[in-house]
Design a protein around this motif. Structure first.
Motif, PDB file in Angstrom:
ATOM      1  N   MET A 115      22.053  48.977  19.933  1.00  0.00           N
ATOM      2  CA  MET A 115      23.186  49.876  19.729  1.00  0.00           C
ATOM      3  C   MET A 115      24.406  49.122  19.211  1.00  0.00           C
ATOM      4  SD  MET A 115      22.322  52.969  20.348  1.00  0.00           S
ATOM      5  CE  MET A 115      23.714  54.013  20.767  1.00  0.00           C
ATOM      6  N   LYS A 116      24.643  47.944  19.799  1.00  0.00           N
ATOM      7  CA  LYS A 116      25.794  47.145  19.348  1.00  0.00           C
ATOM      8  C   LYS A 116      25.647  46.742  17.890  1.00  0.00           C
ATOM      9  CE  LYS A 116      27.971  44.911  23.182  1.00  0.00           C
ATOM     10  NZ  LYS A 116      28.232  43.656  23.883  1.00  0.00           N
ATOM     11  N   GLU A 119      26.081  49.616  15.494  1.00  0.00           N
ATOM     12  CA  GLU A 119      27.501  49.929  15.330  1.00  0.00           C
ATOM     13  C   GLU A 119      28.147  49.006  14.305  1.00  0.00           C
ATOM     14  OE1 GLU A 119      30.112  49.226  18.693  1.00  0.00           O
ATOM     15  OE2 GLU A 119      31.162  51.097  18.247  1.00  0.00           O
ATOM     16  N   THR A 124      30.307  52.340  12.149  1.00  0.00           N
ATOM     17  CA  THR A 124      30.724  53.615  12.707  1.00  0.00           C
ATOM     18  C   THR A 124      31.940  53.340  13.566  1.00  0.00           C
ATOM     19  OG1 THR A 124      29.387  53.211  14.643  1.00  0.00           O
ATOM     20  CG2 THR A 124      28.387  54.485  12.896  1.00  0.00           C
ATOM     21  N   MET A 132      21.781  55.872  15.138  1.00  0.00           N
ATOM     22  CA  MET A 132      22.085  55.727  16.570  1.00  0.00           C
ATOM     23  C   MET A 132      21.523  56.908  17.346  1.00  0.00           C
ATOM     24  SD  MET A 132      26.005  54.527  16.595  1.00  0.00           S
ATOM     25  CE  MET A 132      26.437  52.948  17.238  1.00  0.00           C
TER      26      MET A 132
ATOM     27  N   TYR B 136      23.524  53.687  26.897  1.00  0.00           N
ATOM     28  CA  TYR B 136      23.335  53.170  25.533  1.00  0.00           C
ATOM     29  C   TYR B 136      24.630  53.233  24.734  1.00  0.00           C
ATOM     30  CZ  TYR B 136      18.386  52.118  25.533  1.00  0.00           C
ATOM     31  OH  TYR B 136      17.180  51.525  25.760  1.00  0.00           O
ATOM     32  N   TYR B 137      25.343  54.364  24.847  1.00  0.00           N
ATOM     33  CA  TYR B 137      26.585  54.472  24.075  1.00  0.00           C
ATOM     34  C   TYR B 137      27.727  53.681  24.703  1.00  0.00           C
ATOM     35  CZ  TYR B 137      24.738  57.834  20.772  1.00  0.00           C
ATOM     36  OH  TYR B 137      24.011  58.432  19.775  1.00  0.00           O
ATOM     37  N   VAL B 139      27.997  50.632  25.412  1.00  0.00           N
ATOM     38  CA  VAL B 139      28.256  49.321  24.825  1.00  0.00           C
ATOM     39  C   VAL B 139      28.883  49.438  23.431  1.00  0.00           C
ATOM     40  CG1 VAL B 139      26.495  48.093  26.139  1.00  0.00           C
ATOM     41  CG2 VAL B 139      25.882  49.121  23.947  1.00  0.00           C
ATOM     42  N   THR B 140      29.031  50.675  22.935  1.00  0.00           N
ATOM     43  CA  THR B 140      29.661  50.862  21.628  1.00  0.00           C
ATOM     44  C   THR B 140      31.014  51.557  21.817  1.00  0.00           C
ATOM     45  OG1 THR B 140      28.814  53.088  21.268  1.00  0.00           O
ATOM     46  CG2 THR B 140      27.367  51.280  20.647  1.00  0.00           C
TER      47      THR B 140
END
Lengths: 194, 173
Positions: A115-116, A119, A124, A132, B136-137, B139-140
């Motif tokens: 995920m990192k 990104e 994004t 994602m 999951y999200y 870390v963003t």
């Protein structure tokens, strides 16, 4: 989205706790769940560190490269415009492999790294990219060759054939995954046409 | 003895052997990787605390139970075992909660009853959806997850419906 889920759940719980006379339990939950969360984190972090270490070795020995090429044909169907030589794809493929092998604890750290990297690669800011969404949806469906927990609990409760549901589990995972991914793909394509 | 006890150690062993053959400094690489994930782990802690508190409060208030008992009779008419409704509701929200309900179904009805088998298939083929998405999200920097939840929950719903259908189809009860 999360702000509504979080806020709504707590307000409803307080209201309902008062009405149903369970307010003591609700109050205890406030004090206790934070501790539980930290406890769970400690367990998870332990596992994550071990897997992070192992993955790093696998990465330096080019094993991840090997494994990710195995998964590439399927990944090309799932992910659009993804850089298949990048770090994100490497983490995605390790995540999928760990899931299939039933190493759930190993899959999470790979997933978070993916995920990192997604990104970073897809630049994004604040809004999830198509890939994602697909990747997270992929992880909310459970694709496992051997669902250990289920098999173990069935055995514990005296099933003579604890593994006889395995084909159904796999089939069911594939059906629900197909529905979820197809829906995501359709919505992705509608939005990108705009 | 079970097969999966072999998978993990062999997987790790192979990686180490290949690493050593390719002259990788396995110790310091391990430390490096562990360090990176330690940071990630600390980053997701606040999300976990927030989620688990909200879910814990909801369970403690008796809200989940009320929903289950309200919905169960309707769902039962559709051919879905009523005993599994609680599992279907809690499974996407809480991993340990799902496990507890699953355990009690196996205990009350037996692992090879209709409800027991449907619960086994449901449990094995679905995930803790809300938790997975949140973690999951987390870390963003993403705030808008768009259709992630919608698609995941459609997958879960499909999984729940088909678990009963498949068990009916494959096991004559």
């Amino acid at each position: 989205m999360m702000k509504f889920v979080f806020g709504f759940m707590i307000i409803v719980s307080i209201f309902f706790g008062i009405v149903s006379g369970n307010i003591d339990e609700v109050s205890n939950a406030v004090l206790q769940e934070g501790v539980n969360a930290i406890e769970l984190s400690l367990y998870m972090i332990g596992g994550m560190c071990v897997w992070g270490g192992i993955l790093k070795i696998a990465d330096k020995a080019d094993i991840t490269k090997m494994l990710s090429s195995l998964f590439k044909p399927i990944a090309k169907l799932l992910f659009k415009d993804l850089n298949f030589n990048g770090k994100a794809y490497k983490a995605i493929s390790m995540n999928v492999i760990a899931n299939i092998l039933g190493l759930g604890n190993a899959a999470t750290p790979f997933g978070l790294e993916a995920m990192k990297e997604l990104e970073k690669e897809e630049k994004t800011s604040g809004t999830a990219s198509d890939n994602m969404v697909i990747f997270t949806v992929l992880n909310t469906a459970s694709i496992t060759l051997i669902p250990t927990t289920v098999a173990m609990l069935r055995l514990k409760h005296g099933s003579p054939y604890p593994l006889d549901v395995l084909p159904l589990i796999l089939l069911n995972s594939l059906i629900s995954l197909t529905v979820a991914i197809t829906l995501a793909k359709i919505i992705n394509s509608i939005r990108s046409r705009k | 003895m079970n097969l999966s006890s072999y998978i993990l150690p062999i997987f790790i062993g192979l990686i180490l052997i290949i690493g050593l053959i390719k002259k990788v400094d396995v110790f310091s690489e391990f430390i490096e990787g562990a360090k990176e994930n330690l940071k990630v782990g600390v980053e997701i802690m606040p999300t976990l605390i927030a989620l688990m508190t909200a879910i814990g409060m909801f369970k403690a208030s008796g809200g989940l139970e009320l929903i289950t008992t309200t919905v169960a009779p309707i769902i039962h008419k559709l051919g879905f075992p009523a005993e599994c409704v609680a599992l279907a509701l809690i499974r996407p929200i809480s991993g340990s909660g799902g496990l507890a309900v699953f355990e009690s179904i196996l205990n009350d009805y037996g692992p090879d009853s209709f409800a027991g088998r449907v619960a086994s298939v449901m449990m094995g083929s679905t995930e803790t959806t809300f938790y997975t998405i949140a973690v999951y999200y987390s870390v963003t920097k993403v705030k808008k997850t768009r259709h992630t939840l919608l698609c995941s929950l459609s997958g879960d719903l499909t999984g729940f419906i088909f678990s009963a259908l498949l068990v009916r189809l494959f096991f004559v009860i």
